[in-house]
Design a protein around this motif. Sequence first.
Motif, short mmCIF file in Angstrom:
data_model
loop_
_atom_site.label_atom_id
_atom_site.label_comp_id
_atom_site.label_asym_id
_atom_site.label_seq_id
_atom_site.Cartn_x
_atom_site.Cartn_y
_atom_site.Cartn_z
N CYS A 147 0.84 -1.21 0.00
CA CYS A 147 0.00 0.00 0.00
C CYS A 147 0.87 1.25 0.00
CB CYS A 147 -0.89 -0.05 1.24
SG CYS A 147 -1.83 1.44 1.51
N VAL A 148 0.57 2.19 -0.88
CA VAL A 148 1.33 3.45 -0.91
C VAL A 148 0.59 4.56 -0.15
CG1 VAL A 148 2.57 2.89 -3.04
CG2 VAL A 148 0.38 4.12 -3.19
N CYS A 150 -2.26 6.02 -0.42
CA CYS A 150 -2.81 7.12 -1.23
C CYS A 150 -4.20 7.54 -0.75
CB CYS A 150 -2.86 6.71 -2.69
SG CYS A 150 -4.12 5.49 -3.08
N SER A 151 -4.89 6.63 -0.06
CA SER A 151 -6.23 6.84 0.52
C SER A 151 -7.37 6.88 -0.52
CB SER A 151 -6.29 8.08 1.42
OG SER A 151 -6.43 9.26 0.67
N CYS A 153 -8.93 4.33 -1.79
CA CYS A 153 -9.95 3.34 -1.40
C CYS A 153 -10.80 3.88 -0.24
CB CYS A 153 -9.31 2.01 -1.04
SG CYS A 153 -8.03 2.15 0.21
N LEU A 177 -3.44 0.50 6.29
CA LEU A 177 -4.87 0.54 5.93
C LEU A 177 -5.57 -0.61 6.64
CD1 LEU A 177 -7.08 1.71 3.93
CD2 LEU A 177 -6.55 -0.26 2.52
N CYS A 197 -7.10 1.23 -6.81
CA CYS A 197 -5.84 1.09 -6.08
C CYS A 197 -4.71 1.11 -7.12
CB CYS A 197 -5.81 -0.23 -5.30
SG CYS A 197 -4.26 -0.48 -4.42
N VAL A 199 -1.72 0.32 -6.98
CA VAL A 199 -0.69 -0.72 -6.83
C VAL A 199 -1.36 -2.06 -6.53
CG1 VAL A 199 1.09 0.90 -6.07
CG2 VAL A 199 -0.47 -0.07 -4.38
N ALA A 201 -1.93 -3.54 -3.75
CA ALA A 201 -2.32 -3.71 -2.35
C ALA A 201 -3.70 -4.34 -2.23
CB ALA A 201 -2.30 -2.36 -1.64
N LEU A 202 -4.63 -3.92 -3.06
CA LEU A 202 -5.98 -4.49 -3.03
C LEU A 202 -6.14 -5.41 -4.23
CD1 LEU A 202 -8.14 -1.38 -2.06
CD2 LEU A 202 -7.21 -3.15 -0.56
S1 SF4 Z 1 -4.82 0.05 -0.57
FE1 SF4 Z 1 -4.39 0.96 -2.57
S2 SF4 Z 1 -5.98 2.51 -2.83
FE2 SF4 Z 1 -5.94 1.98 -0.66
S3 SF4 Z 1 -4.56 3.47 0.27
FE3 SF4 Z 1 -3.33 1.68 -0.24
S4 SF4 Z 1 -2.50 2.09 -2.26
FE4 SF4 Z 1 -4.17 3.52 -1.94
#
Ligand code: SF4
Length: 486
Positions: A147-148, A150-151, A153, A177, A197, A199, A201-202
């Motif tokens: 997860c980067v 980024c918020s 999601c 997250l 997302c 990347v 992460a999800l």
């Molecule tokens: S899970 Fe993905 S979309 Fe959610 S904050 Fe992390 S990088 Fe961003």
Amino acid sequence: MPTLTIDGIQVTVEPGTTLIEAAKQVGKSVPHFCYHKKLSIAGNCRMCLVEVEKMNKPVVSCQVTAAEGMVVKTDSEKVKNLRKNVLEFILINHPIDCPVCDQAGECKLQEYYMDHSIADSQMTEAKVHKPKRVDLGPLVVLDDERCVLCSRCIRFCDEITKTGELCFVNRGDHQTLTTFPGMKLDNLYSLNTVDICPVGALTNKDFRFACRVWFLKETPSICTGCATGCNITINHYDDKIYRYLPRENEAVNQCWLCDEGRLSYKFVNDSSRLLRPKAKTNGQASFVAPTVAMEVLVSQVEKTKPQDIVLVGSALESNENNLALKKLADLLGVTHLYYSARIVPNPSHDDFLIKADKNPNRAGVEKLGFKPLLGAAPIHSKVCIILGGLSEAEQKALQPKASGHWVMLASNEGPDTQAADLIFPTATFAEQEGTFTNFQGRVQPFAKAFEPKGDTRPASQWIEELAVRLGFCHCEASQLLRSGSG
Ligand code: SF4
Ligand code: SF4
Ligand code: FES
């Protein structure tokens, strides 16, 4: 309206346009993680930094709005160096597990690293580890190390679905997250978080590890899950559908899909697909050659008066296939025209995208003059040609059929096809081109993703062949197809 210069190109934009959007208008794509045009601006990733003349510091282009006379540089040496530094910072604790990451091939971090960084990490400390394979809800899995932050999601759940399941906890390099205590990421649109997302992460439980994305082909199409007709891209490989992704259409679905519709592709790949015609002899159904099935149908229609023939269109089938049936009715002089529709108990619906009418083409079939089968007076017929499927209630509406001959043009085997005397296997919407008319009356085209298998073909082709075999000249019959393919 402000006029500004971006990388030497002058552009005039609407007041309030951000620099990142203004740059798009001159064909410049500014790298970004947290910015999404449908969400509020977070400005937290700093990936979108650009230089603006007379400003002593770089600015975040997703947040700063265009002003008269601005001179913006999106690819100066200074900007390139800033991007490199931001990427190095983001990658400090990243597991760099691209070879086993489901997002590899469509990951913004991977893409930007290749375009803007390609630098070895200077970190010598051990990486901070975070939760892996977190079960966020029924359809989504999280890898916190990727997860980067980024918020996107979180903002999606706060602002679009307004269900607010997600949040960050902890600070600094321990920020992660998660879902609020006692909550799951379980809303009608949860899989859109996977789309946005940037990347890996999800990930989508239905798709993860099913296929590497670089193998997937893309075909523009329409979701058949309900009357909204959301625009989709079918991702397929080797004649199999792997997933739907939203295709942007501001007037229909913006850039979202509901989860139910997104997962509604499975009948296309299903083992219940009919690949060869079937005919019943003494109550026993068996496979027959297409020519044999067609001979049986031709002889049944030839010996039946038009008033004893019923034609049933389908709210699940394209305008083209329904139109072919309508034209056949015109050639034969048949006036009993009905349509079947998918009825589900307690259908999901909301005031955003999801419609309780689970048919992609009710408006289209009704416009052609077909009447709903349900609610019609009991129908007696000697020959009944049915496009698509029939619900149990619709089967009853067509009774008694003791003396009748039921012919189905269907893609999948089911309880309804058990009752048919003759079955012709038809292509699904993914295996032909055509149009659906959504609840707004919008006629939307869909393209063919791959060729139909076995003896399967679009229903309109079976209908055209029937017309030719009944003695209508080829040009009359081929109108069935031509009129349908427009
Ligand atoms: S899970 Fe993905 S979309 Fe959610 S904050 Fe992390 S990088 Fe961003
Ligand atoms: S809202 Fe309807 S058309 Fe859109 S994705 Fe869901 S089921 Fe498909
Ligand atoms: S995209 Fe502008 S700060 Fe993240």
